[in-house]
Write a protein that holds these residues in place. Structure first.
Motif, PDB file in Angstrom:
ATOM      1  N   ALA A 272     -10.006  32.332  22.589  1.00 57.53           N
ATOM      2  CA  ALA A 272      -8.872  31.536  22.111  1.00 57.53           C
ATOM      3  C   ALA A 272      -8.256  30.770  23.261  1.00 57.53           C
ATOM      4  CB  ALA A 272      -7.824  32.452  21.488  1.00 57.53           C
ATOM      5  N   PRO A 273      -7.498  29.716  22.954  1.00 55.34           N
ATOM      6  CA  PRO A 273      -6.719  29.068  24.012  1.00 55.34           C
ATOM      7  C   PRO A 273      -5.788  30.098  24.644  1.00 55.34           C
ATOM      8  CG  PRO A 273      -6.713  27.742  22.001  1.00 55.34           C
ATOM      9  CD  PRO A 273      -7.312  29.053  21.640  1.00 55.34           C
ATOM     10  N   LEU A 274      -5.710  30.128  25.952  1.00 56.30           N
ATOM     11  CA  LEU A 274      -4.909  31.135  26.634  1.00 56.30           C
ATOM     12  C   LEU A 274      -3.453  31.089  26.197  1.00 56.30           C
ATOM     13  CD1 LEU A 274      -4.674  33.394  28.693  1.00 56.30           C
ATOM     14  CD2 LEU A 274      -4.471  31.654  30.497  1.00 56.30           C
ATOM     15  N   GLU A 275      -2.972  29.897  25.900  1.00 55.43           N
ATOM     16  CA  GLU A 275      -1.566  29.767  25.492  1.00 55.43           C
ATOM     17  C   GLU A 275      -1.254  30.530  24.219  1.00 55.43           C
ATOM     18  OE1 GLU A 275      -2.668  26.290  28.031  1.00 55.43           O
ATOM     19  OE2 GLU A 275      -3.575  27.366  26.343  1.00 55.43           O
ATOM     20  N   THR A 276      -2.254  30.716  23.342  1.00 55.19           N
ATOM     21  CA  THR A 276      -2.021  31.439  22.082  1.00 55.19           C
ATOM     22  C   THR A 276      -2.806  32.743  22.013  1.00 55.19           C
ATOM     23  OG1 THR A 276      -3.747  30.096  21.005  1.00 55.19           O
ATOM     24  CG2 THR A 276      -1.471  29.355  20.779  1.00 55.19           C
ATOM     25  N   ALA A 277      -3.389  33.164  23.129  1.00 54.10           N
ATOM     26  CA  ALA A 277      -4.102  34.445  23.175  1.00 54.10           C
ATOM     27  C   ALA A 277      -3.093  35.581  23.303  1.00 54.10           C
ATOM     28  CB  ALA A 277      -5.067  34.470  24.347  1.00 54.10           C
ATOM     29  N   TRP A 278      -3.286  36.635  22.533  1.00 54.06           N
ATOM     30  CA  TRP A 278      -2.331  37.746  22.499  1.00 54.06           C
ATOM     31  C   TRP A 278      -2.574  38.689  23.674  1.00 54.06           C
ATOM     32  CZ3 TRP A 278      -0.441  39.766  17.150  1.00 54.06           C
ATOM     33  CH2 TRP A 278      -0.008  38.686  16.373  1.00 54.06           C
ATOM     34  N   VAL A 279      -2.365  38.193  24.870  1.00 50.98           N
ATOM     35  CA  VAL A 279      -2.540  38.959  26.092  1.00 50.98           C
ATOM     36  C   VAL A 279      -1.485  38.519  27.106  1.00 50.98           C
ATOM     37  CG1 VAL A 279      -5.003  39.426  25.819  1.00 50.98           C
ATOM     38  CG2 VAL A 279      -4.262  37.298  26.909  1.00 50.98           C
ATOM     39  N   PRO A 280      -1.028  39.420  27.995  1.00 47.61           N
ATOM     40  CA  PRO A 280      -0.027  39.052  29.002  1.00 47.61           C
ATOM     41  C   PRO A 280      -0.664  38.355  30.209  1.00 47.61           C
ATOM     42  CG  PRO A 280      -0.506  41.377  29.186  1.00 47.61           C
ATOM     43  CD  PRO A 280      -1.298  40.871  28.011  1.00 47.61           C
ATOM     44  N   VAL A 281      -1.286  37.233  29.932  1.00 51.70           N
ATOM     45  CA  VAL A 281      -1.946  36.425  30.962  1.00 51.70           C
ATOM     46  C   VAL A 281      -1.383  35.014  30.853  1.00 51.70           C
ATOM     47  CG1 VAL A 281      -4.136  35.495  31.797  1.00 51.70           C
ATOM     48  CG2 VAL A 281      -4.041  37.817  30.859  1.00 51.70           C
ATOM     49  N   GLU A 282      -1.120  34.411  32.001  1.00 48.41           N
ATOM     50  CA  GLU A 282      -0.545  33.075  32.044  1.00 48.41           C
ATOM     51  C   GLU A 282      -1.509  32.104  32.712  1.00 48.41           C
ATOM     52  OE1 GLU A 282       2.895  33.810  34.402  1.00 48.41           O
ATOM     53  OE2 GLU A 282       4.075  34.617  32.734  1.00 48.41           O
TER      54      GLU A 282
ATOM     55  N   VAL B 192       1.980  45.355  18.055  1.00 48.49           N
ATOM     56  CA  VAL B 192       2.138  44.069  18.737  1.00 48.49           C
ATOM     57  C   VAL B 192       1.761  43.017  17.696  1.00 48.49           C
ATOM     58  CG1 VAL B 192       1.389  42.634  20.663  1.00 48.49           C
ATOM     59  CG2 VAL B 192       1.596  45.111  20.949  1.00 48.49           C
ATOM     60  N   ASP B 193       2.760  42.507  17.001  1.00 47.71           N
ATOM     61  CA  ASP B 193       2.493  41.666  15.842  1.00 47.71           C
ATOM     62  C   ASP B 193       2.966  40.224  15.991  1.00 47.71           C
ATOM     63  OD1 ASP B 193       5.183  42.263  15.773  1.00 47.71           O
ATOM     64  OD2 ASP B 193       5.084  43.470  13.949  1.00 47.71           O
ATOM     65  N   THR B 194       3.317  39.844  17.213  1.00 47.51           N
ATOM     66  CA  THR B 194       3.634  38.442  17.479  1.00 47.51           C
ATOM     67  C   THR B 194       3.094  38.065  18.854  1.00 47.51           C
ATOM     68  OG1 THR B 194       5.758  38.835  18.598  1.00 47.51           O
ATOM     69  CG2 THR B 194       5.796  38.632  16.180  1.00 47.51           C
ATOM     70  N   LEU B 195       2.889  36.783  19.058  1.00 49.34           N
ATOM     71  CA  LEU B 195       2.433  36.285  20.357  1.00 49.34           C
ATOM     72  C   LEU B 195       3.450  36.625  21.440  1.00 49.34           C
ATOM     73  CD1 LEU B 195       0.523  34.549  22.116  1.00 49.34           C
ATOM     74  CD2 LEU B 195       1.853  32.543  21.373  1.00 49.34           C
ATOM     75  N   GLU B 196       4.717  36.508  21.113  1.00 48.65           N
ATOM     76  CA  GLU B 196       5.769  36.769  22.094  1.00 48.65           C
ATOM     77  C   GLU B 196       5.724  38.209  22.583  1.00 48.65           C
ATOM     78  OE1 GLU B 196       6.377  33.178  20.063  1.00 48.65           O
ATOM     79  OE2 GLU B 196       6.195  35.181  19.182  1.00 48.65           O
ATOM     80  N   LYS B 197       5.523  39.157  21.687  1.00 51.25           N
ATOM     81  CA  LYS B 197       5.423  40.564  22.073  1.00 51.25           C
ATOM     82  C   LYS B 197       4.215  40.789  22.978  1.00 51.25           C
ATOM     83  CE  LYS B 197       7.644  42.649  18.019  1.00 51.25           C
ATOM     84  NZ  LYS B 197       7.434  43.536  16.837  1.00 51.25           N
ATOM     85  N   ALA B 198       3.109  40.150  22.658  1.00 44.46           N
ATOM     86  CA  ALA B 198       1.887  40.326  23.448  1.00 44.46           C
ATOM     87  C   ALA B 198       2.065  39.784  24.865  1.00 44.46           C
ATOM     88  CB  ALA B 198       0.716  39.639  22.759  1.00 44.46           C
TER      89      ALA B 198
END
Length: 249
Positions: free
Chosen positions: A62-72, A208-214
């Motif tokens: 997935a695009p990193l911006e919308t990937a559910w991981v704490p990576v920037e 973890v049910d939102t992108l923000e939480k991830a």
């Protein structure tokens, strides 16, 4: 067996095999949870590409911006999973899937591709040695031995979010963060409930049910993360024996 690959879409998602080895004649809760999760992600540019066969041969990114991981990072793709299992190994499928992802990233003008790894290969993470053969390098690390691997096209690199290196929480009881990204999560959550109840051990399950939480998680994460005594333990799914050993510490 066909050597044709297909990408999941909203139109074919309901009937296509999701490449896990869960076998059930009836709809499986974990698989259906994954379908629901994936349906929303496909609209965000998430890609699930698989061999047109009932087997474990797929890549998911997935695009990193919308990937559910704490990576920037800016303009990267993030690989959640790349798996080839069983009789499908040794046929070049993994290479074809990786090459497709890299070509897709270049065609979309991405800066590169990244994925989660570790100093010692973890059972539920994709093969990092395979990624390294394709040019992936370690671009960031956590104090407990996890690595962020990346193949950069333009010299820029992604990084773990600062909170991903926190590795501590206030809760002392067994605490599990989870998402529906993997079909095995449902049964793993139920195993934690059952085992902790049998042992009369306190536990907390945090969806973890939102992108923000991830993005704000206090540890590395692909779809599952375990804390105990306030310390991060693993991203590995735990069987009953491993969970009981952990709870005895």
């Amino acid at each position: 067996m066909s050597d044709q690959f297909i990408n999941l879409t909203e139109d074919n998602l309901a009937q296509e095999h999701l490449c896990c080895i869960i076998r059930s004649k009836k709809p499986h809760p974990g698989v259906e949870d994954k379908r629901a999760w994936l349906r929303e992600r496909l609209r965000e540019g998430h890609v699930f590409r698989k061999l047109d066969a009932k087997g474990v041969v797929f890549i998911e990114y997935a695009p990193l911006e919308t990937a559910w991981v704490p990576v920037e990072g800016d303009n990267y793709l993030y690989i959640y999973c790349l798996w080839v299992n069983g009789d499908f190994k040794g046929k070049g499928y993994g290479r074809q899937l990786m090459e497709y992802c890299l070509a897709d990233a270049r065609a979309k003008g991405k800066s590169g591709v990244c994925m989660l790894g570790a100093e010692k290969q973890k059972a539920w993470l994709s093969d990092q040695a395979f990624a390294e053969k394709h040019g992936f390098e370690t671009v960031d690390t956590t104090p407990d031995g996890y690595r962020l691997l990346a193949l950069s096209f333009d010299g820029t690199t992604p990084r773990f979010a600062k909170n991903a290196k926190q590795l501590e929480i206030e809760q002392q009881e067994l605490t599990v963060y989870y998402s529906d990204q993997c079909p095995y999560i449902h049964q793993s959550v139920e195993l934690v409930r059952k085992t902790c109840q049998e042992l009369e051990a306190s536990y907390t399950l945090i969806p973890v049910d939102t992108l923000e939480k991830a993005k704000d998680l206090p540890c590395v994460f692909n779809n599952w993360a375990v804390f105990y005594h306030g310390k991060f333990v693993t991203v590995n799914l735990l069987d009953a024996a491993a969970l009981k050993r952990l709870l005895k510490k």
